[in-house]
Design an enzyme around this catalytic site. Structure first.
Site, mmCIF file in Angstrom:
data_model
loop_
_atom_site.group_PDB
_atom_site.id
_atom_site.type_symbol
_atom_site.label_atom_id
_atom_site.label_comp_id
_atom_site.label_asym_id
_atom_site.label_seq_id
_atom_site.Cartn_x
_atom_site.Cartn_y
_atom_site.Cartn_z
ATOM 1 N N ARG A 182 9.065 217.930 106.818
ATOM 2 C CA ARG A 182 8.990 218.247 108.456
ATOM 3 C C ARG A 182 8.100 217.528 109.228
ATOM 4 N NH1 ARG A 182 10.469 224.516 107.591
ATOM 5 N NH2 ARG A 182 12.594 224.060 106.862
ATOM 6 N N GLY A 198 -1.625 211.033 85.807
ATOM 7 C CA GLY A 198 -0.578 209.872 85.153
ATOM 8 C C GLY A 198 0.169 209.353 86.511
ATOM 9 N N THR A 233 -2.111 218.984 90.209
ATOM 10 C CA THR A 233 -1.999 218.930 88.863
ATOM 11 C C THR A 233 -2.687 220.330 88.375
ATOM 12 O OG1 THR A 233 -2.743 218.371 86.456
ATOM 13 C CG2 THR A 233 -3.703 217.378 88.485
ATOM 14 N N ILE A 234 -2.211 221.238 87.545
ATOM 15 C CA ILE A 234 -3.010 222.232 86.987
ATOM 16 C C ILE A 234 -4.325 221.822 86.347
ATOM 17 C CG2 ILE A 234 -0.678 223.665 86.682
ATOM 18 C CD1 ILE A 234 -1.239 223.435 83.398
ATOM 19 N N ASP A 235 -4.217 220.680 85.765
ATOM 20 C CA ASP A 235 -5.610 220.371 85.228
ATOM 21 C C ASP A 235 -6.838 220.094 86.185
ATOM 22 O OD1 ASP A 235 -4.188 220.274 83.063
ATOM 23 O OD2 ASP A 235 -3.758 218.151 82.787
HETATM 24 O O1 F6P Z 1 -1.045 217.478 82.920
HETATM 25 C C1 F6P Z 1 -0.398 218.884 83.100
HETATM 26 C C2 F6P Z 1 -0.194 219.486 81.716
HETATM 27 O O2 F6P Z 1 0.181 220.495 81.912
HETATM 28 C C3 F6P Z 1 -1.538 219.449 80.825
HETATM 29 O O3 F6P Z 1 -2.278 220.496 81.098
HETATM 30 C C4 F6P Z 1 -0.742 219.633 79.267
HETATM 31 O O4 F6P Z 1 -1.437 219.302 78.273
HETATM 32 C C5 F6P Z 1 0.529 218.904 79.849
HETATM 33 O O5 F6P Z 1 0.497 218.753 81.079
HETATM 34 C C6 F6P Z 1 1.697 219.325 79.015
HETATM 35 O O6 F6P Z 1 2.721 218.378 79.252
HETATM 36 P P1 F6P Z 1 4.147 218.635 78.569
HETATM 37 O O7 F6P Z 1 4.770 219.378 79.981
HETATM 38 O O8 F6P Z 1 4.830 216.989 78.814
HETATM 39 O O9 F6P Z 1 4.224 218.939 77.168
#
Ligand code: F6P
Length: 318
Positions: free
Chosen positions: A23, A102, A124-126
């Site tokens: 948007r 990544g 990312t959740i991390d």
């Molecule tokens: O990088 C995000 C993540 O959810 C990590 O916390 C976890 O180790 C990984 O991806 C899991 O990856 P996949 O979904 O490929 O198993």
């Protein structure tokens, strides 16, 4: 700038971010191509055109409407060259990559090796993007984990049991640390922290002797497996334990308000950075202010500033 593309990884808030990118771009009369399946789609030329209407009704959806994948071919030179052909053949003048370590590493390759105008958005959740306080998706993840933990606590308290709960986080203990503090857990095992299982088992036995029978111990997946830790606790304390691996539920769910607001701000910001000729940068929010840092820095290992303070608090409040 007439046409840009967007590709994503997977976590809550990414759809809200795609919506904001599309948007905002439409305000500047820029076309947006949505690349399917992450870098795989860039290699295979798998895309669709997105417009204001095609991103309606997605702000509240978890996951990514563009789908995603882990793409090993993009790590090779031939894979990268195919991706560059898709970019050039389709007159893509800028790329927005929404993802974690990544994905941002891939963005950095496109920028450094092939001089493609690229902006990354930390999602990312991390929460492991260096130099960025909080990534999109991390707030939803800890709230999903916390919701599960509260339910585990109900049954742990009723049956007076020890639970070992495994959360995601291979190299960064963000989810474990924050969930443990918010969930009132007794212990947390993190990739960044040394840990002595004998001390923990002694504390459990001492607590047990004083009448404290229910424990919740969080283990980040990058530190150990919940099953292994539970087995050792049972061996050493002779107390009954149960394990729960929360797994991929942490990556799904409706994005929290915080994640949606960050996504909205960052999507617009990334488009405007590209328009202003910025590239090779990662966009994020620190101290509530929009910032951009070099992708080179963003992909370096992150240290959790709050680690020592939060860990001490967890132990004091046990
Ligand atoms: O990088 C995000 C993540 O959810 C990590 O916390 C976890 O180790 C990984 O991806 C899991 O990856 P996949 O979904 O490929 O198993």
């Amino acid at each position: 700038m007439k046409r840009i593309a967007v590709l994503t990884r997977d976590c809550a808030g990414i759809n809200a971010c795609i919506r904001s990118v599309v948007r905002t771009a439409s305000l500047y009369e820029i076309e947006v191509m949505g690349i399917f399946h992450g870098y795989r789609g860039l290699i295979d030329g798998e895309f669709t055109f997105l417009n204001r209407r095609s991103v309606s009704g997605i702000i509240n959806l978890g996951g990514t409407i563009l789908k995603t994948s882990r793409c090993h071919e993009f790590q090779t030179e031939s894979g990268q060259k195919k991706a560059i052909s898709t970019i050039k053949d389709n007159n893509i003048e800028g790329l927005i990559v929404i993802g974690g370590n990544g994905s941002l590493t891939g963005a950095r390759i496109l920028y450094h090796r092939y001089h493609i105008p690229v902006i990354g958005i930390a999602a990312t959740i991390d929460n492991d993007v260096n130099g960025i306080d909080l990534t999109i998706g991390a707030d939803t993840a800890i709230n999903v984990a916390l919701d599960a933990l509260d339910k585990i606590r109900d049954t742990a308290t009723s049956l007076e049991r020890i639970f070992v709960v495994e959360v995601m986080g291979r190299e960064c203990g963000y989810i474990g640390l924050h969930t443990a503090l918010a969930g009132g857990c007794e212990e947390v095992l993190l990739p960044e922290k040394d840990f002595d299982i004998d001390t923990m088992c002694r504390e459990i036995k001492e607590g047990n002797a004083k009448g404290k029978i229910s424990w919740i111990i969080i283990v980040a997946e990058g530190k150990a497996s919940a099953h292994d830790i539970a087995r050792i606790i049972t061996e050493k304390t002779k107390l009954e334990t149960r394990t729960v691996v929360l797994g991929h539920i942490q990556r799904g769910g409706r994005p929290t308000a915080k994640d949606r607001i960050m996504a909205a701000r960052l999507g617009k910001y990334a488009v405007e950075l590209l328009i202003n000729g910025k590239s090779g940068r990662c966009a994020g929010i620190n101290n509530d202010r929009l910032i951009h840092i070099p992708l080179d820095n963003a992909i370096k290992p992150k240290r959790l500033e709050e680690l020592d303070e939060y860990y001490k608090l967890i132990k004091i409040l046990t």
